[in-house]
Write an enzyme that holds these catalytic residues in place. Structure first.
Site, PDB file in Angstrom:
ATOM      1  N   HIS A   1      61.350 -73.331 -60.570  1.00  0.00           N
ATOM      2  CA  HIS A   1      61.988 -74.351 -61.396  1.00  0.00           C
ATOM      3  C   HIS A   1      63.134 -73.719 -62.195  1.00  0.00           C
ATOM      4  O   HIS A   1      63.189 -72.490 -62.369  1.00  0.00           O
ATOM      5  CB  HIS A   1      60.956 -74.968 -62.342  1.00  0.00           C
ATOM      6  CG  HIS A   1      59.802 -75.595 -61.621  1.00  0.00           C
ATOM      7  ND1 HIS A   1      59.954 -76.592 -60.697  1.00  0.00           N
ATOM      8  CD2 HIS A   1      58.451 -75.348 -61.702  1.00  0.00           C
ATOM      9  CE1 HIS A   1      58.770 -76.949 -60.227  1.00  0.00           C
ATOM     10  NE2 HIS A   1      57.839 -76.200 -60.826  1.00  0.00           N
ATOM     11  N   PRO A   2      64.070 -74.524 -62.692  1.00  0.00           N
ATOM     12  CA  PRO A   2      65.182 -73.979 -63.477  1.00  0.00           C
ATOM     13  C   PRO A   2      64.691 -73.101 -64.630  1.00  0.00           C
ATOM     14  O   PRO A   2      63.745 -73.454 -65.342  1.00  0.00           O
ATOM     15  CB  PRO A   2      65.893 -75.234 -63.989  1.00  0.00           C
ATOM     16  CG  PRO A   2      65.607 -76.267 -62.949  1.00  0.00           C
ATOM     17  CD  PRO A   2      64.205 -75.975 -62.500  1.00  0.00           C
ATOM     18  N   GLY A   3      65.304 -71.929 -64.753  1.00  0.00           N
ATOM     19  CA  GLY A   3      64.966 -70.998 -65.818  1.00  0.00           C
ATOM     20  C   GLY A   3      63.789 -70.098 -65.511  1.00  0.00           C
ATOM     21  O   GLY A   3      63.514 -69.157 -66.266  1.00  0.00           O
TER      22      GLY A   3
ATOM     23  N   ASN B   1      50.201 -66.727  -7.415  1.00  0.00           N
ATOM     24  CA  ASN B   1      49.932 -67.864  -8.284  1.00  0.00           C
ATOM     25  C   ASN B   1      51.120 -68.118  -9.208  1.00  0.00           C
ATOM     26  O   ASN B   1      51.536 -67.231  -9.955  1.00  0.00           O
ATOM     27  CB  ASN B   1      48.684 -67.594  -9.130  1.00  0.00           C
ATOM     28  CG  ASN B   1      47.453 -67.419  -8.272  1.00  0.00           C
ATOM     29  OD1 ASN B   1      46.970 -68.359  -7.671  1.00  0.00           O
ATOM     30  ND2 ASN B   1      46.939 -66.191  -8.194  1.00  0.00           N
TER      31      ASN B   1
ATOM     32  N   LYS C   1      49.575 -72.162   6.160  1.00  0.00           N
ATOM     33  CA  LYS C   1      50.807 -71.617   5.578  1.00  0.00           C
ATOM     34  C   LYS C   1      51.485 -70.637   6.535  1.00  0.00           C
ATOM     35  O   LYS C   1      52.713 -70.605   6.641  1.00  0.00           O
ATOM     36  CB  LYS C   1      50.503 -70.935   4.239  1.00  0.00           C
ATOM     37  CG  LYS C   1      49.953 -71.861   3.162  1.00  0.00           C
ATOM     38  CD  LYS C   1      50.874 -73.026   2.865  1.00  0.00           C
ATOM     39  CE  LYS C   1      52.080 -72.635   2.023  1.00  0.00           C
ATOM     40  NZ  LYS C   1      52.874 -73.828   1.604  1.00  0.00           N
TER      41      LYS C   1
ATOM     42  N   TYR D   1      43.597 -72.837   4.672  1.00  0.00           N
ATOM     43  CA  TYR D   1      44.850 -72.935   3.936  1.00  0.00           C
ATOM     44  C   TYR D   1      45.818 -71.834   4.360  1.00  0.00           C
ATOM     45  O   TYR D   1      46.989 -72.101   4.674  1.00  0.00           O
ATOM     46  CB  TYR D   1      44.589 -72.852   2.431  1.00  0.00           C
ATOM     47  CG  TYR D   1      45.839 -72.858   1.587  1.00  0.00           C
ATOM     48  CD1 TYR D   1      46.667 -73.969   1.547  1.00  0.00           C
ATOM     49  CD2 TYR D   1      46.204 -71.752   0.821  1.00  0.00           C
ATOM     50  CE1 TYR D   1      47.817 -73.995   0.774  1.00  0.00           C
ATOM     51  CE2 TYR D   1      47.348 -71.760   0.043  1.00  0.00           C
ATOM     52  CZ  TYR D   1      48.154 -72.878   0.031  1.00  0.00           C
ATOM     53  OH  TYR D   1      49.301 -72.893  -0.730  1.00  0.00           O
TER      54      TYR D   1
ATOM     55  N   LEU E   1      59.144 -77.316  -0.613  1.00  0.00           N
ATOM     56  CA  LEU E   1      58.024 -77.060  -1.514  1.00  0.00           C
ATOM     57  C   LEU E   1      56.814 -77.918  -1.187  1.00  0.00           C
ATOM     58  O   LEU E   1      55.708 -77.625  -1.653  1.00  0.00           O
ATOM     59  CB  LEU E   1      58.444 -77.346  -2.962  1.00  0.00           C
ATOM     60  CG  LEU E   1      59.665 -76.595  -3.496  1.00  0.00           C
ATOM     61  CD1 LEU E   1      60.038 -77.123  -4.877  1.00  0.00           C
ATOM     62  CD2 LEU E   1      59.404 -75.104  -3.560  1.00  0.00           C
TER      63      LEU E   1
END
Length: 376
Positions: free
Chosen positions: A285-287, A132, A107, A103, A53
């Site tokens: 909430h409760p109830g 890419n 390569k 480049y 690489l």
């Protein structure tokens, strides 16, 4: 298999080292910029396979292309040949090898070095001409527009687009790694059985316009405000989203949500989707009883994660009624059905917390939510 990874500290190299370390049967050897060229032969001699690489793609001087790409690959091939063994070699080349620039020429020269090695010795090799590559840990503002856009947008920095119509060919780093791992696996345990030279491919290859790419990444950022997620479950959008969030600084790992509260409890929307509804939670909430409405088309799934609940249902035409009791102790999904009015009551002694999924984003103009008590 002892795998020598050259360029192990680079973008693809770091990802590959991690991937191989997760898999049984692999030991990773590393060759990096910190190693002198004289160390290469010894590392090759200790390897069972090589993934090459290392290279140069953005030098200060164009002459460095030949040294970092062609000459290094020549040295690597010479080191493999000197061992007298067949050492499978994977070369990460570039589609730039088809172009007549410094480049691309370097390569292509690297490819020729590998081709000559195979012709002389029968050493197995696979050459990949990669487009890419994008993914986590790629260096922004260097040679990857995806990395640059993701980094800059995630950090509120400007991006530059010269031509929004420019088309890009992209491969995701995880797909590159999968191709490499598969090739290494096929080289075990009998490298000699492989054809001397192969041309590898990575799939899928994604095509996207530069302007489209920028817009998609901006949409990822905006989802924290709108709460509407992009379709991030598959394909290019999935890979781009994973890449985008990898550039978030730790200070932005979390973000607040709007909180709506009244005497009954609180209601918080967490996530909305483009076509699969939304997720939220509420407390009571409760109830306290919440709900008392029906829908014509909308459906919901409720999950009590803390506390105890009674769900009441009544058919709005026949008045058929039923009730369902659930609690956080026994996770149970309760689904609302069109045409049945419904409510939920906290029948426990502690605050009740309930997760909620609705199959559509709430539309204030057309809410499909009609008030009607469950008790007639």
């Amino acid at each position: 298999m002892r795998v020598l990874v050259t360029g192990a500290n680079g973008f693809v190299g770091k990802n590959l080292v991690i991937r191989l370390g997760e898999l049984p049967g692999f030991e990773v050897l590393r060759f990096t910029r910190a190693d002198g060229l004289d160390a290469l032969a010894g590392k090759v001699a200790a390897a069972d396979a090589v993934v090459h690489l290392a290279g140069v793609n953005r030098p200060k001087d164009a002459t460095e292309f030949a040294v970092g790409n062609a000459d290094l690959t020549e040295a690597l091939c010479a080191a493999i040949e000197s061992t007298g063994r067949r050492i499978p070699l994977l070369l990460a080349s570039s589609i730039q090898a088809e172009r007549d620039n410094p480049y691309g020429q370097s390569k292509r020269a690297a490819e020729h070095a590998v081709e000559r090695l195979c012709a002389r010795t029968g050493n197995p090799a696979v050459i990949y001409r990669l487009p890419n590559v994008f993914g986590k840990w790629c260096r922004p503002n260097y040679n990857s527009v995806v990395a640059t856009f993701c980094h800059n947008i995630a950090n509120d920095l400007p991006i530059r687009i010269d031509d929004a119509a420019t088309r890009l060919s992209l491969v995701y780093v995880d797909d590159v790694l999968s191709a490499f791992v598969q090739a290494l696996g096929e080289a075990t345990p009998a490298p000699a059985a492989l054809p001397a030279l192969q041309w590898g491919t990575v799939a899928p290859v994604y095509e996207i316009g530069l302007g489209e790419l920028a817009a998609q990444i901006e949409a990822f950022k905006n989802c924290r405000t709108t709460l509407v997620s992009e379709r991030v479950g598959t394909g290019l959008v999935r890979a781009l989203y994973a890449t985008y969030v990898s550039y978030l600084p730790p200070s932005r790992f979390a973000y607040p949500l709007p909180r709506h509260g009244d005497a009954r409890g609180v209601f918080v929307e967490m996530l909305k989707t483009l076509d699969s509804g939304q997720f939220s939670f509420f407390t009571a909430h409760p109830g306290v009883t919440r709900g008392g409405h029906y829908h014509h088309t909308k459906t919901e799934k409720f999950l009590v994660v803390r506390g105890s609940a009674r769900f009441g249902f009544r058919h709005i035409v026949t008045n058929e009624a039923c009730e369902v009791f659930t609690s956080g102790e026994a996770p149970t999904v309760v689904e609302t059905v069109p045409g049945w009015t419904h409510d939920i009551t906290n029948v426990g002694t502690e605050e009740m917390v309930v997760m909620l999924w609705a199959n559509e984003i709430f539309d204030q103009q057309n809410p499909d939510t009609i008030a009607m008590k469950v008790e007639p």
